[in-house]
Design a protein around this motif. Structure first.
Motif, mmCIF file in Angstrom:
data_model
loop_
_atom_site.group_PDB
_atom_site.id
_atom_site.type_symbol
_atom_site.label_atom_id
_atom_site.label_comp_id
_atom_site.label_asym_id
_atom_site.label_seq_id
_atom_site.Cartn_x
_atom_site.Cartn_y
_atom_site.Cartn_z
ATOM 1 N N ARG A 12 0.830 -1.203 0.000
ATOM 2 C CA ARG A 12 0.000 0.000 0.000
ATOM 3 C C ARG A 12 0.863 1.252 0.000
ATOM 4 N N TRP A 19 1.118 6.988 -6.520
ATOM 5 C CA TRP A 19 -0.115 7.743 -6.786
ATOM 6 C C TRP A 19 0.063 9.214 -6.445
ATOM 7 N N ARG A 27 -7.043 6.716 -14.202
ATOM 8 C CA ARG A 27 -7.622 6.441 -12.881
ATOM 9 C C ARG A 27 -7.386 4.974 -12.519
ATOM 10 N N GLU A 29 -7.143 1.986 -8.984
ATOM 11 C CA GLU A 29 -7.403 1.664 -7.586
ATOM 12 C C GLU A 29 -6.456 0.540 -7.187
ATOM 13 N N THR A 64 -18.043 9.794 -3.386
ATOM 14 C CA THR A 64 -17.327 8.973 -4.365
ATOM 15 C C THR A 64 -15.842 8.879 -3.999
ATOM 16 N N THR A 66 -12.220 7.696 -2.272
ATOM 17 C CA THR A 66 -11.538 6.432 -2.050
ATOM 18 C C THR A 66 -11.925 5.925 -0.662
ATOM 19 N N PRO A 68 -10.465 3.401 1.983
ATOM 20 C CA PRO A 68 -9.467 2.441 2.454
ATOM 21 C C PRO A 68 -10.143 1.247 3.120
ATOM 22 N N SER A 72 -6.094 -2.414 1.081
ATOM 23 C CA SER A 72 -6.492 -1.983 -0.258
ATOM 24 C C SER A 72 -7.005 -0.554 -0.246
ATOM 25 N N LEU A 73 -7.003 0.060 -1.438
ATOM 26 C CA LEU A 73 -7.542 1.411 -1.622
ATOM 27 C C LEU A 73 -8.501 1.405 -2.807
ATOM 28 N N PRO A 74 -9.689 0.804 -2.611
ATOM 29 C CA PRO A 74 -10.659 0.773 -3.710
ATOM 30 C C PRO A 74 -11.322 2.129 -3.909
ATOM 31 N N ASP A 75 -11.814 2.324 -5.111
ATOM 32 C CA ASP A 75 -12.587 3.518 -5.457
ATOM 33 C C ASP A 75 -13.998 3.083 -5.824
ATOM 34 N N VAL A 95 -6.167 10.717 2.144
ATOM 35 C CA VAL A 95 -7.251 9.748 2.242
ATOM 36 C C VAL A 95 -7.554 9.428 3.706
#
Length: 182
Positions: A12, A19, A27, A29, A64, A66, A68, A72-75, A95
């Motif tokens: 991460r 990033w 873009r 994730e 919308t 990110t 955490p 993981s860092l999903p969007d 974040v």
């Protein structure tokens, strides 16, 4: 002689450095050690817009940002946070990390990514303890509830003509309103 390539697994911290330095030209994730491109397109954008407008916001924030989740860092396409929630931590400089009890709904709008959203992401969000997770496709909304360390205990499908419960607001949305359009 051909050698098999070895896939590189990011940490991460490595992903965040790249990033924040602007290393990605599109873009992305970060999902369980892998950098995934975020799929874009008209249908996904219009559907996300309908969901954002339809979800009740009184006492909640629909965002919308990110989200955490573990390492993981999903969007997610959108998610809902209690209005009175305070971050429990930060990741990098931009974040915030939120307590699972404060995240009341996570939504992925899914076309090309339906297998990942119903598989890896469902396990990831369930393991994090997020109470409700929706995967919205062109024909059905999959609602995941009762998070467990392996994902979610229950998954139910909602189709046009039905209403999907919005548990945090004690209401329901017509599925047709969410799925209709471009």
């Amino acid at each position: 002689m051909t050698e098999a390539s070895i896939a590189y697994r990011w940490t991460r911290e490595e992903f965040l450095r790249a990033w924040e330095a602007g290393a990605f030209d599109h873009r992305v994730e970060f999902i369980e050690g892998e950098v995934w491109s975020v799929v874009i397109g008209d249908w996904r954008g219009f559907t996300t817009g309908r969901i954002l407008r339809a979800l009740p916001g009184d006492g909640f924030q629909v965002t919308t940002a990110t989200l955490p989740t573990g390492e993981s860092l999903p969007d997610p396409d959108c998610w809902v946070l209690r209005d009175d929630a305070e971050p429990v931590d930060t990741v990098g400089t931009k974040v915030s990390v939120w307590a699972p009890a404060d995240v009341v709904l996570v939504v992925e709008v899914s076309d090309e990514t339906v297998m990942q959203d119903l598989g890896i992401k469902a396990r990831m969000y369930g393991r994090a303890g997020y109470s409700v997770y929706w995967v919205v496709t062109k024909e059905v909304i999959f609602e995941h509830t009762e998070p467990t360390p392996n994902g979610y205990r229950t998954r139910r499908e909602y189709r046009a003509g039905e209403h999907i419960p919005v548990h945090y607001a004690d209401t329901a949305l017509p599925v047709s309103d969410v799925l209709s359009g471009r």
